[in-house]
Write a protein that holds these residues in place. Structure first.
Motif, PDB file in Angstrom:
ATOM      1  N   ILE A  54       4.441  -1.449   7.927  1.00 31.18           N
ATOM      2  CA  ILE A  54       4.027  -2.587   7.099  1.00 31.18           C
ATOM      3  C   ILE A  54       3.728  -2.122   5.678  1.00 31.18           C
ATOM      4  N   PHE A  55       2.996  -1.016   5.559  1.00 36.62           N
ATOM      5  CA  PHE A  55       2.676  -0.483   4.236  1.00 36.62           C
ATOM      6  C   PHE A  55       3.948  -0.166   3.459  1.00 36.62           C
ATOM      7  N   VAL A  65       0.858  -1.189   0.000  1.00 38.89           N
ATOM      8  CA  VAL A  65       0.000   0.000   0.000  1.00 38.89           C
ATOM      9  C   VAL A  65       0.895   1.240   0.000  1.00 38.89           C
ATOM     10  N   GLN A  66       0.500   2.239  -0.752  1.00 41.64           N
ATOM     11  CA  GLN A  66       1.162   3.542  -0.710  1.00 41.64           C
ATOM     12  C   GLN A  66       0.330   4.472   0.172  1.00 41.64           C
ATOM     13  N   TYR A  67       0.977   5.496   0.744  1.00 43.24           N
ATOM     14  CA  TYR A  67       0.229   6.458   1.544  1.00 43.24           C
ATOM     15  C   TYR A  67       0.847   7.836   1.397  1.00 43.24           C
ATOM     16  N   ASN A  68       0.045   8.833   1.703  1.00 46.72           N
ATOM     17  CA  ASN A  68       0.486  10.220   1.641  1.00 46.72           C
ATOM     18  C   ASN A  68       1.283  10.520   2.898  1.00 46.72           C
ATOM     19  N   ALA A  69       2.563  10.862   2.751  1.00 40.35           N
ATOM     20  CA  ALA A  69       3.415  11.115   3.912  1.00 40.35           C
ATOM     21  C   ALA A  69       2.937  12.311   4.728  1.00 40.35           C
ATOM     22  N   THR A  83       8.713 -12.329   2.467  1.00 37.36           N
ATOM     23  CA  THR A  83       9.352 -11.040   2.750  1.00 37.36           C
ATOM     24  C   THR A  83       9.263 -10.680   4.223  1.00 37.36           C
ATOM     25  N   PHE A  84       8.083 -10.810   4.810  1.00 37.87           N
ATOM     26  CA  PHE A  84       7.936 -10.429   6.215  1.00 37.87           C
ATOM     27  C   PHE A  84       8.705 -11.379   7.134  1.00 37.87           C
ATOM     28  N   ASN A  85       8.724 -12.667   6.805  1.00 37.05           N
ATOM     29  CA  ASN A  85       9.525 -13.595   7.602  1.00 37.05           C
ATOM     30  C   ASN A  85      11.018 -13.332   7.424  1.00 37.05           C
ATOM     31  N   GLN A 141       7.040  -5.206  13.423  1.00 37.16           N
ATOM     32  CA  GLN A 141       6.880  -6.183  14.496  1.00 37.16           C
ATOM     33  C   GLN A 141       5.545  -6.915  14.332  1.00 37.16           C
ATOM     34  N   PHE A 142       5.597  -8.251  14.370  1.00 43.47           N
ATOM     35  CA  PHE A 142       4.374  -9.052  14.277  1.00 43.47           C
ATOM     36  C   PHE A 142       4.669 -10.434  14.860  1.00 43.47           C
TER      37      PHE A 142
END
Length: 227
Positions: A174-175, A80-84, A131-133, A147-148
């Motif tokens: 995460i995003f 996901v992209q987001y507006n900084a 990727t997350f692992n 962190q998860f």
């Protein structure tokens, strides 16, 4: 209260304009970006380099002191992209949807279908899980401090991250995580040292030869020398 003479204000504007032009030129030079030649076959070449120091052909998005730190977004992509400036303004990217559980202890992504890596291999939930692992098992690569507790593929197009407690604060890290292809990275004994010499993202973009460009600096002005 400061008062400005009209001439002083005009001179100030000219100084700002000159300074802005100089800063823009400096930024382009420091990133090593150079305009591409007119494409002959529909392809466009964009040269990108590091800000300073000896450049190395290292395209590991989770390594340090490498050119890809400045260019990762041209090759790798997040879910996901987001507006900084407004983190509530999000844009679906590799994931077309995301949903938190009511207690914010799990986050589920629905991935886009029909997406391929640049080598033609399909992008699946397994790449996201890997990727997350990868980051969890290699703390030195986890510079965003994601962190998860666990991550699992619910299907080829659904991924769920699980947390021990309310973890909404993990949303932006995460995003921002760049997803890497499992079929390229899975066999790397030392993923942090892996230079990823033939990087492949989801875009039709491939990295070519690194070509350092030097720009002399005028010490007395602190501005980049022209020409």
């Amino acid at each position: 209260m400061k008062m400005y003479h009209p001439r002083t204000r005009r001179q100030g504007r000219r100084r700002v304009a000159v300074l802005a032009a100089a800063v823009t030129a400096a930024a382009l030079a420091l990133t090593g970006c150079t305009p591409a030649a007119e494409p002959e076959s529909g392809n466009v070449t964009l040269d990108i380099g590091g800000a300073a120091g000896q450049m190395q052909e290292n395209w590991n998005p989770y390594g340090f002191s490498t050119p890809v730190i400045m260019a990762a977004g041209f090759v790798f992509e997040p879910l996901v992209q987001y507006n900084a400036l407004n983190a509530d303004e999000t844009y679906p990217w590799l994931a077309k949807e995301y949903k938190w559980s009511d207690d914010y202890t799990s986050l589920t992504f629905t991935l886009r279908e029909g997406v391929n890596w640049s080598d033609g291999k399909p992008f699946t939930a397994n790449d996201v899980v890997f990727t997350f692992n990868l980051l969890k098992n290699n703390p030195g690569m986890n510079f965003r401090q994601v962190q998860f507790d666990s991550v699992e593929a619910l299907s080829d197009s659904e991924v769920r991250l699980n947390f021990a407690s309310n973890s909404f604060s993990q949303q932006l890290p995460i995003f921002s995580t760049y997803i890497v292809p499992e079929h390229v990275w899975a066999n790397q004994a030392d993923p942090m040292a892996f230079t990823n010499p033939r990087p492949g993202g989801h875009r039709s973009l491939h990295c070519g030869v690194l070509r350092p460009v030097e720009h002399p600096v005028r010490p007395e002005r602190g501005l980049l020398a022209g020409g």
